[in-house]
Design a protein around this motif. Structure first.
Motif, PDB file in Angstrom:
ATOM      1  N   ASP A   1      51.028 -60.454   2.171  1.00  0.00           N
ATOM      2  CA  ASP A   1      49.999 -61.343   2.713  1.00  0.00           C
ATOM      3  C   ASP A   1      50.545 -62.712   3.095  1.00  0.00           C
ATOM      4  O   ASP A   1      50.079 -63.316   4.066  1.00  0.00           O
ATOM      5  N   PHE A   2      51.520 -63.225   2.342  1.00  0.00           N
ATOM      6  CA  PHE A   2      51.955 -64.608   2.546  1.00  0.00           C
ATOM      7  C   PHE A   2      53.445 -64.753   2.835  1.00  0.00           C
ATOM      8  O   PHE A   2      53.928 -65.867   3.001  1.00  0.00           O
ATOM      9  N   GLY A   3      54.186 -63.647   2.884  1.00  0.00           N
ATOM     10  CA  GLY A   3      55.612 -63.728   3.170  1.00  0.00           C
ATOM     11  C   GLY A   3      56.414 -64.378   2.065  1.00  0.00           C
ATOM     12  O   GLY A   3      57.469 -64.976   2.321  1.00  0.00           O
ATOM     13  N   THR A   4      55.927 -64.291   0.836  1.00  0.00           N
ATOM     14  CA  THR A   4      56.610 -64.917  -0.295  1.00  0.00           C
ATOM     15  C   THR A   4      57.957 -64.248  -0.565  1.00  0.00           C
ATOM     16  O   THR A   4      58.058 -63.026  -0.590  1.00  0.00           O
ATOM     17  N   ALA A   5      58.983 -65.059  -0.753  1.00  0.00           N
ATOM     18  CA  ALA A   5      60.297 -64.554  -1.152  1.00  0.00           C
ATOM     19  C   ALA A   5      60.391 -64.620  -2.672  1.00  0.00           C
ATOM     20  O   ALA A   5      59.933 -65.590  -3.290  1.00  0.00           O
ATOM     21  N   ILE A   6      60.964 -63.595  -3.293  1.00  0.00           N
ATOM     22  CA  ILE A   6      61.002 -63.494  -4.751  1.00  0.00           C
ATOM     23  C   ILE A   6      62.441 -63.355  -5.238  1.00  0.00           C
ATOM     24  O   ILE A   6      63.209 -62.560  -4.695  1.00  0.00           O
ATOM     25  N   VAL A   7      62.778 -64.146  -6.238  1.00  0.00           N
ATOM     26  CA  VAL A   7      64.024 -63.971  -6.979  1.00  0.00           C
ATOM     27  C   VAL A   7      63.629 -63.440  -8.351  1.00  0.00           C
ATOM     28  O   VAL A   7      62.997 -64.152  -9.142  1.00  0.00           O
ATOM     29  N   LEU A   8      63.971 -62.196  -8.623  1.00  0.00           N
ATOM     30  CA  LEU A   8      63.552 -61.518  -9.853  1.00  0.00           C
ATOM     31  C   LEU A   8      64.717 -61.441 -10.829  1.00  0.00           C
ATOM     32  O   LEU A   8      65.732 -60.797 -10.545  1.00  0.00           O
ATOM     33  N   ILE A   9      64.571 -62.095 -11.971  1.00  0.00           N
ATOM     34  CA  ILE A   9      65.569 -62.033 -13.042  1.00  0.00           C
ATOM     35  C   ILE A   9      65.084 -61.030 -14.072  1.00  0.00           C
ATOM     36  O   ILE A   9      63.974 -61.163 -14.597  1.00  0.00           O
ATOM     37  N   THR A  10      65.882 -60.028 -14.363  1.00  0.00           N
ATOM     38  CA  THR A  10      65.410 -58.990 -15.277  1.00  0.00           C
ATOM     39  C   THR A  10      66.565 -58.210 -15.881  1.00  0.00           C
ATOM     40  O   THR A  10      67.669 -58.170 -15.330  1.00  0.00           O
ATOM     41  N   HIS A  11      66.286 -57.596 -17.052  1.00  0.00           N
ATOM     42  CA  HIS A  11      67.200 -56.619 -17.634  1.00  0.00           C
ATOM     43  C   HIS A  11      66.789 -55.203 -17.255  1.00  0.00           C
ATOM     44  O   HIS A  11      67.535 -54.253 -17.508  1.00  0.00           O
ATOM     45  N   ASP A  12      65.609 -55.060 -16.665  1.00  0.00           N
ATOM     46  CA  ASP A  12      65.028 -53.752 -16.388  1.00  0.00           C
ATOM     47  C   ASP A  12      65.436 -53.271 -14.997  1.00  0.00           C
ATOM     48  O   ASP A  12      64.879 -53.706 -13.984  1.00  0.00           O
ATOM     49  N   LEU A  13      66.413 -52.375 -14.940  1.00  0.00           N
ATOM     50  CA  LEU A  13      66.865 -51.876 -13.648  1.00  0.00           C
ATOM     51  C   LEU A  13      65.802 -51.024 -12.968  1.00  0.00           C
ATOM     52  O   LEU A  13      65.819 -50.863 -11.741  1.00  0.00           O
ATOM     53  N   GLY A  14      64.860 -50.476 -13.731  1.00  0.00           N
ATOM     54  CA  GLY A  14      63.764 -49.748 -13.128  1.00  0.00           C
ATOM     55  C   GLY A  14      62.875 -50.653 -12.301  1.00  0.00           C
ATOM     56  O   GLY A  14      62.422 -50.283 -11.210  1.00  0.00           O
ATOM     57  N   VAL A  15      62.611 -51.867 -12.780  1.00  0.00           N
ATOM     58  CA  VAL A  15      61.830 -52.845 -12.025  1.00  0.00           C
ATOM     59  C   VAL A  15      62.576 -53.249 -10.763  1.00  0.00           C
ATOM     60  O   VAL A  15      61.994 -53.379  -9.683  1.00  0.00           O
ATOM     61  N   VAL A  16      63.882 -53.435 -10.880  1.00  0.00           N
ATOM     62  CA  VAL A  16      64.698 -53.786  -9.705  1.00  0.00           C
ATOM     63  C   VAL A  16      64.622 -52.687  -8.655  1.00  0.00           C
ATOM     64  O   VAL A  16      64.441 -52.947  -7.462  1.00  0.00           O
ATOM     65  N   ALA A  17      64.733 -51.441  -9.091  1.00  0.00           N
ATOM     66  CA  ALA A  17      64.695 -50.315  -8.157  1.00  0.00           C
ATOM     67  C   ALA A  17      63.361 -50.212  -7.447  1.00  0.00           C
ATOM     68  O   ALA A  17      63.293 -49.806  -6.283  1.00  0.00           O
TER      69      ALA A  17
END
Length: 339
Positions: free
Chosen positions: A201-217
């Motif tokens: 909706d808004f073209g938001t760019a996200i930098v996701l910091i995580t240990h969960d590779l499932g979320v990254v995938a």
């Protein structure tokens, strides 16, 4: 032109005994509407990289390099100018909601303050908007919960309040530090869908910091693997899960459970991360790497293009054909992330 350009970012902390170099030469570009996942073990420099860009380092911390947001360097921006975009155009979901939320203020006061400051809304309009966002992150009885204090909410609810606060002003860049850690799988899927909708909706760019590779995938197009304050591998998410090229990336993927081999033991990475007060002279992963050679201690390997794609970067002296075969499957991880 990228929405955010980070070049040679370095973060150091002065202590009485030594200087801790937490981040060493991190660079990346973030396009509008894209998602970059930053993964790695605790202490690899993921969170400190983002806190430096937000001007939120501890008092003994210093940052160098550059982080250009729409042509303005966040690292050198005066505090007054940074306050106008922080929480508004740049927003962050913090990792620990219990220490990030003010225990003396109600949820309403903490949420409406953002809207009154950055959007000039009346308190009534700000309260209405805050309740709508609490409902969007699946907090039951949001009109009642908004008048409570943080200690009256469960850990999962506090995490969702943090997410709601970060999304209130519909930011252009959202830094999300372990945003789904305290959430169950069902709510985690709802939050990830909310982030996808925000991007759409808004073209938001996200930098996701995580240990969960499932979320990254399930969410990211690009992935940056960090270890010892350095970038070990940077590539498309599809390539990372299908054909990991760095020994550390391979180690992280080997440690994941597999759906097709539920009885197979998990293979951890032996040893511990390096002490960044006394960093190793060579590759930071050398002591834990099963494919290490003598020349890996000569100096930190440069982050250079690898393979057929110019944007696939890798910091390793060993050629991929000379390393032990990776036997995981990206499909297992993606299926888990979309469950």
């Amino acid at each position: 032109m990228p929405l955010l350009q980070v070049n040679n970012l370095e973060v150091a902390f002065a202590t009485p005994d030594a200087t801790v170099r937490a981040v060493n030469g991190v660079s990346f570009d973030l396009e509008e509407g894209s998602t970059l996942g930053i993964v790695g073990e605790s202490g690899s420099g993921k969170s400190q990289s983002v806190l430096a860009m937000m001007g939120l380092l501890a008092g003994n911390g210093t940052a160098s390099g550059s982080a250009l947001y729409q042509g303005q360097d966040l690292l050198r921006m005066p505090a007054q100018a940074l306050n106008k975009i922080r929480g508004n155009r740049l927003s962050m979901i913090f990792q620990d909601p219990m220490t990030s939320l003010n225990p003396y203020l109600t949820i309403e006061r903490q949420m409406t303050e953002v809207l009154q400051l950055h959007k000039n809304l009346t308190r009534r309009a700000a309260r209405k908007r805050a309740i709508e966002m609490l409902e969007a992150v699946r907090i039951p009885e949001a009109a009642h919960r908004i008048d409570q204090y943080p200690h009256e909410l469960s850990g999962g609810m506090r995490q969702r309040v943090m997410i709601a606060m970060a999304l209130l002003c519909e930011p252009q860049v959202l830094f999300a530090d372990e945003p789904t850690t305290a959430l169950d799988v069902t709510v985690q899927a709802q939050i990830l869908q909310l982030l996808r909708n925000l991007q759409h909706d808004f073209g938001t760019a996200i930098v996701l910091i995580t240990h969960d590779l499932g979320v990254v995938a399930g969410l990211c197009e690009k992935v940056m693997v960090m270890y010892g304050g350095r970038v070990m591998e940077h590539c498309d998410a599809d390539d990372l899960f299908a054909r990991p090229s760095h020994p550390y990336t391979i180690g992280l993927l080997r440690a994941l459970p597999r759906l097709d081999r539920s009885d197979a033991p998990l293979v951890g990475i032996p040893g511990n991360p390096p002490n960044m007060a006394r960093p190793p002279s060579g590759c930071p992963f050398q002591e834990r790497c099963i494919d290490a050679a003598d020349h890996c201690g000569d100096g930190p390997p440069p982050l250079i293009p690898f393979g057929e794609k110019p944007d696939w970067l890798r910091a390793c002296y060993r050629p991929v054909y000379d390393m032990r075969e990776y036997t995981g499957r990206a499909g297992d991880i993606r299926e888990t992330s979309n469950a």
